[in-house]
Design an enzyme around this catalytic site. Structure first.
Site, PDB file in Angstrom:
ATOM      1  N   ARG A 103       0.880  -1.178   0.000  1.00 46.20           N
ATOM      2  CA  ARG A 103       0.000   0.000   0.000  1.00 46.20           C
ATOM      3  C   ARG A 103       0.911   1.221   0.000  1.00 46.20           C
ATOM      4  O   ARG A 103       1.697   1.423   0.927  1.00 46.20           O
ATOM      5  CB  ARG A 103      -0.916   0.007   1.217  1.00 46.20           C
ATOM      6  CG  ARG A 103      -1.591   1.352   1.421  1.00 46.20           C
ATOM      7  CD  ARG A 103      -2.711   1.323   2.415  1.00 46.20           C
ATOM      8  NE  ARG A 103      -3.866   0.667   1.843  1.00 46.20           N
ATOM      9  CZ  ARG A 103      -5.093   0.734   2.362  1.00 46.20           C
ATOM     10  NH1 ARG A 103      -5.306   1.418   3.472  1.00 46.20           N
ATOM     11  NH2 ARG A 103      -6.090   0.119   1.782  1.00 46.20           N
ATOM     12  N   HIS A 130      -7.311   0.781  -6.569  1.00 44.75           N
ATOM     13  CA  HIS A 130      -7.572  -0.065  -5.391  1.00 44.75           C
ATOM     14  C   HIS A 130      -8.225  -1.370  -5.895  1.00 44.75           C
ATOM     15  O   HIS A 130      -9.403  -1.634  -5.636  1.00 44.75           O
ATOM     16  CB  HIS A 130      -8.479   0.685  -4.408  1.00 44.75           C
ATOM     17  CG  HIS A 130      -8.441   0.151  -3.006  1.00 44.75           C
ATOM     18  ND1 HIS A 130      -7.658  -0.936  -2.632  1.00 44.75           N
ATOM     19  CD2 HIS A 130      -9.100   0.545  -1.874  1.00 44.75           C
ATOM     20  CE1 HIS A 130      -7.839  -1.164  -1.339  1.00 44.75           C
ATOM     21  NE2 HIS A 130      -8.695  -0.293  -0.860  1.00 44.75           N
ATOM     22  N   GLN A 133     -10.086  -3.987  -3.577  1.00 42.82           N
ATOM     23  CA  GLN A 133     -11.362  -3.474  -3.063  1.00 42.82           C
ATOM     24  C   GLN A 133     -12.472  -3.635  -4.100  1.00 42.82           C
ATOM     25  O   GLN A 133     -13.574  -4.082  -3.767  1.00 42.82           O
ATOM     26  CB  GLN A 133     -11.203  -1.990  -2.694  1.00 42.82           C
ATOM     27  CG  GLN A 133     -12.477  -1.367  -2.172  1.00 42.82           C
ATOM     28  CD  GLN A 133     -12.840  -1.835  -0.772  1.00 42.82           C
ATOM     29  OE1 GLN A 133     -12.040  -1.745   0.131  1.00 42.82           O
ATOM     30  NE2 GLN A 133     -14.055  -2.354  -0.594  1.00 42.82           N
ATOM     31  N   ASP A 222     -17.197   7.387  -1.756  1.00 44.61           N
ATOM     32  CA  ASP A 222     -15.962   7.262  -0.985  1.00 44.61           C
ATOM     33  C   ASP A 222     -15.640   8.649  -0.414  1.00 44.61           C
ATOM     34  O   ASP A 222     -16.256   9.649  -0.807  1.00 44.61           O
ATOM     35  CB  ASP A 222     -14.826   6.769  -1.911  1.00 44.61           C
ATOM     36  CG  ASP A 222     -13.533   6.451  -1.167  1.00 44.61           C
ATOM     37  OD1 ASP A 222     -13.557   6.332   0.074  1.00 44.61           O
ATOM     38  OD2 ASP A 222     -12.477   6.327  -1.837  1.00 44.61           O
ATOM     39  N   CYS A 262     -16.249   1.727   0.457  1.00 51.59           N
ATOM     40  CA  CYS A 262     -15.100   0.885   0.805  1.00 51.59           C
ATOM     41  C   CYS A 262     -14.704   1.020   2.271  1.00 51.59           C
ATOM     42  O   CYS A 262     -14.026   0.153   2.803  1.00 51.59           O
ATOM     43  CB  CYS A 262     -13.925   1.178  -0.110  1.00 51.59           C
ATOM     44  SG  CYS A 262     -13.275   2.855   0.057  1.00 51.59           S
ATOM     45  N   ARG A 290     -13.520  -8.533   1.459  1.00 49.97           N
ATOM     46  CA  ARG A 290     -12.093  -8.294   1.225  1.00 49.97           C
ATOM     47  C   ARG A 290     -11.308  -9.555   1.571  1.00 49.97           C
ATOM     48  O   ARG A 290     -10.399  -9.963   0.848  1.00 49.97           O
ATOM     49  CB  ARG A 290     -11.586  -7.127   2.093  1.00 49.97           C
ATOM     50  CG  ARG A 290     -12.129  -5.747   1.734  1.00 49.97           C
ATOM     51  CD  ARG A 290     -11.603  -5.259   0.407  1.00 49.97           C
ATOM     52  NE  ARG A 290     -10.166  -5.171   0.360  1.00 49.97           N
ATOM     53  CZ  ARG A 290      -9.427  -4.179   0.836  1.00 49.97           C
ATOM     54  NH1 ARG A 290     -10.003  -3.138   1.395  1.00 49.97           N
ATOM     55  NH2 ARG A 290      -8.099  -4.190   0.726  1.00 49.97           N
TER      56      ARG A 290
HETATM   57  N1  NVA Z   1      -9.894   6.741  -1.517  1.00 49.78           N
HETATM   58  C1  NVA Z   1      -9.537   6.309  -0.194  1.00 49.78           C
HETATM   59  C2  NVA Z   1      -9.770   4.834  -0.018  1.00 49.78           C
HETATM   60  C3  NVA Z   1      -9.433   4.311   1.346  1.00 49.78           C
HETATM   61  C4  NVA Z   1      -9.622   2.829   1.440  1.00 49.78           C
HETATM   62  C5  NVA Z   1      -8.079   6.647   0.068  1.00 49.78           C
HETATM   63  O1  NVA Z   1      -7.248   6.465  -0.826  1.00 49.78           O
HETATM   64  O2  NVA Z   1      -7.762   7.116   1.167  1.00 49.78           O
HETATM   65  N1   CP Z   2     -11.169  -0.072   2.338  1.00 49.88           N
HETATM   66  C1   CP Z   2      -9.902  -0.129   2.785  1.00 49.88           C
HETATM   67  O1   CP Z   2      -8.955  -0.354   2.026  1.00 49.88           O
HETATM   68  O2   CP Z   2      -9.776   0.043   4.130  1.00 49.88           O
HETATM   69  P1   CP Z   2      -8.427   0.257   4.959  1.00 49.88           P
HETATM   70  O3   CP Z   2      -7.872   1.595   4.572  1.00 49.88           O
HETATM   71  O4   CP Z   2      -8.863   0.194   6.383  1.00 49.88           O
HETATM   72  O5   CP Z   2      -7.461  -0.843   4.604  1.00 49.88           O
END
Ligand code: NVA
Ligand code: CP
Length: 303
Positions: A103, A130, A133, A222, A262, A290
Site C-alpha cells: 500500500r 484499489h 477493493q 468514498d 469501501c 475483502r
Molecule cells: N480513496 C480512499 C480509499 C481508502 C480505502 C483513500 O485512498 O484514502
Molecule cells: N477499504 C480499505 O482499504 O480500508 P483500509 O484503509 O482500512 O485498509
C-alpha cells in the site's frame, strides 16, 4: 495469468471471473470450518506506507487461513523509510518471501517493485487504483444480485483511486457506469481513455449526482479527501457540497438498489448516517468480502 495484481487492466474478464469462482469456494470452506491450506509454508510480506484497518487485517487473517504466514512491514520502520531504493528492497524481499502486498502512493512504485521482484506483487491501494477493493465490491454485488450483468452502477464523489478502478472494471466486465464528480475532481484521464477504447459498455462522466444515481442498481461513494490529501480537507468539503449520498439522492435509484462504500466513511460528509446504516447498505458484507476475495487472489498468484 499476469505475475502481479497491480491493476484490473492486467487481467481478462475470464481470469477475474475465475477469481470469483475460487472466492466462492474458499468462503464456503471457511464458513464450514473446512481446512483450505493452499499456501502452506508460504510467506507474504505486507508493506504499508499509508494507514489501514481492513487491508492489513484481511490480508493477515487470509494468509493465516491459507496456512501461510503474513509479515507486517511499516515502511517508516524499515530501510525504505530511510531511502533504500525500491529496486533493492524488491530484490531482497523476493529472496525471503513468496509474495508481497504493498500500500503506497504512486502506482509507479508498485510497478517498479513488481519489475524487480521475482515473486507476485499485489496492489493494496495506490493513489491511482484499489483493485482488491473493487474485486470485493463486485463479489458482494454478485452475492446480493446473482451477477453484475445488466446492472447500472453509479459513482458519486471524488474521481479517486476507487473511481479509477471502477472504470477499469466497467470496461472489463461490461457493465454501465455513470460517475458524478465535481469539476476539477475527475477520474484519471488515461484510465478513462483506456476504458473507452476497449469496451462497448456505457461509461459516462457527469458533474450531476442525480443523473448518475437515477435508476442505478448499485450506488457507490468514498471519502472526499483520500489518504495524502488531508491538507485539502476544508477546500474539498466546499467543492463537494451537493455530492453527499443522502436518502433524498438515493430515492432516485432503483427501489432495490445496493449502497457500497469501501470504508472508512465520514458520516455527514460523503454519506449520511441514515444511508450507511439503512436497508440498502451492503458495506459490512463488502468489508468482509475483502478477506475472501484476497484469499482467492493470493492462492491464484502464489499457489
Ligand atoms: N480513496 C480512499 C480509499 C481508502 C480505502 C483513500 O485512498 O484514502
Ligand atoms: N477499504 C480499505 O482499504 O480500508 P483500509 O484503509 O482500512 O485498509
Amino acid at each position: 495469468m499476469n505475475k502481479d495484481f497491480l491493476a484490473l487492466s492486467q487481467f481478462s474478464k475470464n481470469e477475474l471471473d475465475g477469481i470469483f469462482t475460487l472466492t466462492r469456494e474458499l468462503k464456503e470452506k471457511q464458513k464450514k470450518g473446512i481446512e483450505h491450506h493452499l499456501l502452506k509454508g508460504k510467506t507474504l510480506a505486507m508493506i504499508f506506507e499509508k494507514s489501514s484497518t481492513r487491508t492489513r487485517i484481511s490480508f493477515e487473517v487470509g494468509m493465516y487461513q491459507l496456512g501461510g504466514h503474513p509479515l507486517f512491514i511499516s515502511s517508516k520502520d524499515s530501510q525504505m523509510g530511510r531511502g533504500e531504493p525500491i529496486k533493492d528492497t524488491a530484490r531482497v524481499m523476493a529472496r525471503y518471501c513468496d509474495g508481497v502486498m504493498i500500500r503506497t502512493y504512486g502506482q509507479e512504485i508498485v510497478e517498479e517493485f513488481a519489475r524487480y521482484a521475482t515473486v507476485p506483487v499485489i496492489n493494496g491501494l495506490t493513489d491511482l487504483h484499489h483493485p482488491c477493493q473493487i474485486m470485493a465490491d463486485l463479489f458482494t454485488v454478485i452475492e446480493h444480485r446473482g451477477g453484475y450483468e445488466g446492472l447500472k452502477f453509479a459513482w458519486v464523489g471524488d474521481g479517486n483511486n476507487m473511481a479509477n478502478t471502477w472504470i477499469e472494471a466497467a470496461a472489463i466486465f461490461g457493465f454501465d457506469l455513470t460517475l458524478a464528480c465535481p469539476k476539477g475532481y475527475e477520474p484519471d484521464a488515461a484510465v478513462m481513455e483506456w476504458a473507452l477504447g476497449r469496451t462497448t459498455s456505457k461509461i459516462v462522466l457527469t458533474d450531476d449526482p442525480q443523473e448518475a444515481v437515477k435508476d442505478a442498481d448499485v450506488v457507490n461513494t468514498d471519502v472526499w479527501a483520500s489518504m495524502g490529501q488531508e491538507a485539502e480537507q476544508k477546500k474539498r468539503e466546499k467543492d463537494f457540497a451537493g455530492y453527499q449520498l443522502s436518502e433524498a439522492l438515493l430515492d432516485l435509484a432503483k427501489g432495490n438498489c445496493m449502497v457500497l462504500h469501501c470504508l472508512p466513511a465520514h458520516r455527514g460528509e460523503e454519506i449520511t448516517d441514515q444511508v450507511i446504516e439503512g436497508p440498502h447498505s451492503a458495506v459490512w458484507d463488502e468489508a468482509e468480502n475483502r478477506l475472501h476475495v484476497q484469499k482467492a487472489i493470493l492462492a491464484t498468484l502464489m499457489g
